[in-house]
Design a protein around this motif. Structure first.
Motif, mmCIF file in Angstrom:
data_model
loop_
_atom_site.group_PDB
_atom_site.id
_atom_site.type_symbol
_atom_site.label_atom_id
_atom_site.label_comp_id
_atom_site.label_asym_id
_atom_site.label_seq_id
_atom_site.Cartn_x
_atom_site.Cartn_y
_atom_site.Cartn_z
ATOM 1 N N ASN A 154 3.615 12.920 -7.178
ATOM 2 C CA ASN A 154 3.764 13.048 -8.627
ATOM 3 C C ASN A 154 3.530 11.751 -9.383
ATOM 4 N N ASP A 155 2.961 10.741 -8.762
ATOM 5 C CA ASP A 155 2.764 9.458 -9.440
ATOM 6 C C ASP A 155 1.402 9.343 -10.116
ATOM 7 N N GLY A 156 0.569 10.368 -9.992
ATOM 8 C CA GLY A 156 -0.728 10.368 -10.657
ATOM 9 C C GLY A 156 -1.839 9.659 -9.907
ATOM 10 N N VAL A 157 -1.540 9.060 -8.748
ATOM 11 C CA VAL A 157 -2.570 8.376 -7.967
ATOM 12 C C VAL A 157 -3.268 9.403 -7.082
ATOM 13 N N GLU A 158 -4.612 9.354 -7.083
ATOM 14 C CA GLU A 158 -5.410 10.266 -6.261
ATOM 15 C C GLU A 158 -6.413 9.455 -5.457
ATOM 16 N N VAL A 159 -6.542 9.778 -4.180
ATOM 17 C CA VAL A 159 -7.569 9.164 -3.341
ATOM 18 C C VAL A 159 -8.342 10.318 -2.687
ATOM 19 N N PHE A 160 -9.643 10.368 -2.979
ATOM 20 C CA PHE A 160 -10.513 11.422 -2.456
ATOM 21 C C PHE A 160 -11.624 10.821 -1.609
ATOM 22 N N ALA A 161 -12.091 11.608 -0.645
ATOM 23 C CA ALA A 161 -13.293 11.262 0.120
ATOM 24 C C ALA A 161 -14.453 12.055 -0.460
ATOM 25 N N VAL A 196 -11.904 4.316 -9.452
ATOM 26 C CA VAL A 196 -12.696 3.334 -8.714
ATOM 27 C C VAL A 196 -13.359 4.068 -7.550
ATOM 28 N N PHE A 197 -14.682 4.041 -7.531
ATOM 29 C CA PHE A 197 -15.430 4.564 -6.396
ATOM 30 C C PHE A 197 -15.657 3.368 -5.486
ATOM 31 N N PHE A 198 -15.329 3.516 -4.204
ATOM 32 C CA PHE A 198 -15.421 2.366 -3.315
ATOM 33 C C PHE A 198 -15.881 2.752 -1.920
ATOM 34 N N LEU A 199 -16.403 1.742 -1.236
ATOM 35 C CA LEU A 199 -16.905 1.874 0.123
ATOM 36 C C LEU A 199 -15.806 1.409 1.069
ATOM 37 N N ALA A 200 -15.495 2.220 2.071
ATOM 38 C CA ALA A 200 -14.508 1.835 3.087
ATOM 39 C C ALA A 200 -15.022 2.283 4.447
ATOM 40 N N PRO A 201 -14.593 1.594 5.515
ATOM 41 C CA PRO A 201 -15.095 1.953 6.840
ATOM 42 C C PRO A 201 -14.631 3.321 7.322
ATOM 43 N N ASP A 202 -13.448 3.780 6.849
ATOM 44 C CA ASP A 202 -12.926 5.075 7.301
ATOM 45 C C ASP A 202 -11.826 5.553 6.359
ATOM 46 N N SER A 203 -11.384 6.802 6.556
ATOM 47 C CA SER A 203 -10.362 7.414 5.699
ATOM 48 C C SER A 203 -9.017 6.716 5.802
ATOM 49 N N GLU A 204 -8.690 6.210 6.975
ATOM 50 C CA GLU A 204 -7.414 5.509 7.145
ATOM 51 C C GLU A 204 -7.381 4.247 6.276
ATOM 52 N N THR A 205 -8.463 3.514 6.269
ATOM 53 C CA THR A 205 -8.557 2.320 5.435
ATOM 54 C C THR A 205 -8.511 2.710 3.957
ATOM 55 N N ALA A 206 -9.212 3.781 3.592
ATOM 56 C CA ALA A 206 -9.199 4.253 2.205
ATOM 57 C C ALA A 206 -7.791 4.681 1.795
ATOM 58 N N ALA A 207 -7.077 5.355 2.683
ATOM 59 C CA ALA A 207 -5.713 5.808 2.388
ATOM 60 C C ALA A 207 -4.782 4.623 2.136
ATOM 61 N N ALA A 208 -5.031 3.516 2.796
ATOM 62 C CA ALA A 208 -4.181 2.333 2.624
ATOM 63 C C ALA A 208 -4.297 1.731 1.222
ATOM 64 N N THR A 209 -5.301 2.154 0.443
ATOM 65 C CA THR A 209 -5.461 1.647 -0.924
ATOM 66 C C THR A 209 -4.561 2.381 -1.909
ATOM 67 N N LEU A 269 -1.401 2.650 -2.806
ATOM 68 C CA LEU A 269 -0.371 2.023 -3.644
ATOM 69 C C LEU A 269 -0.922 1.001 -4.635
ATOM 70 N N ARG A 270 -1.893 0.216 -4.226
ATOM 71 C CA ARG A 270 -2.364 -0.874 -5.082
ATOM 72 C C ARG A 270 -3.801 -0.708 -5.573
#
Length: 150
Positions: free
Chosen positions: A76-83, A6-19, A21-22
């Motif tokens: 090791n859970d396979g979840v990746e969040v990139f900027a 999922v490519f998404f728009l967020a106000p900042d990296s902290e908000t993006a990082a909060a995504t 888990l879910r």
């Protein structure tokens, strides 16, 4: 291989990082693509805008490119969040339809050569057009563009 990106728009990296888990869910403007590797896609797009060409550069050049930064530490859970890099966000926001078409063709060729029949069924031009719209919003609002995958 990642299942959903999922490519998404967020106000900042902290908000993006909060995504992490879910996922971004409905709370963020987003574009979803299945069965792609977001880090290599982001590097491919960035390389294209720095050196535009319909020709697919050699893998060595892609692997030597600057890859996106993690927003959250890899586990090791396979979840990746990139900027996505700011320069790429600006380039996508300002991209012409012909540039997006050329990039989609190049990206499709790269994925097809790597994944063959396991290639995503998503229309990669439609994905890029959606990401470009998100990039334009990011530039206009001062936010950032991120990817989440699992």
């Amino acid at each position: 291989m990642a299942h959903d990106t999922v490519f998404f728009l967020a106000p900042d990296s902290e908000t993006a990082a909060a995504t992490r888990l879910r996922g971004p869910g409905q709370a963020f403007e987003s574009v979803t693509c299945r069965f792609i590797e977001p880090d290599s896609a982001i590097a491919e797009w960035d390389m294209y805008f720095e050196e535009p060409s319909a020709e697919v550069p050699p893998l060595e050049q892609l692997y030597g490119w600057t890859w996106p930064e993690w927003v959250t530490a890899p586990l090791n859970d396979g979840v990746e969040v990139f900027a996505l890099p700011q320069r790429l966000t600006r380039a996508l926001a300002n991209a012409s339809s012909s540039a997006l078409e050329e990039l989609a063709g190049r990206w499709t060729t790269r994925i097809r050569s790597a994944d063959g029949d396991d290639m995503t069924d998503d229309d990669l031009l439609v994905v890029l057009q959606g990401v470009a719209r998100l990039a334009a919003s990011a530039v206009n609002t001062g936010g950032g563009l991120y990817s989440w995958s699992s």
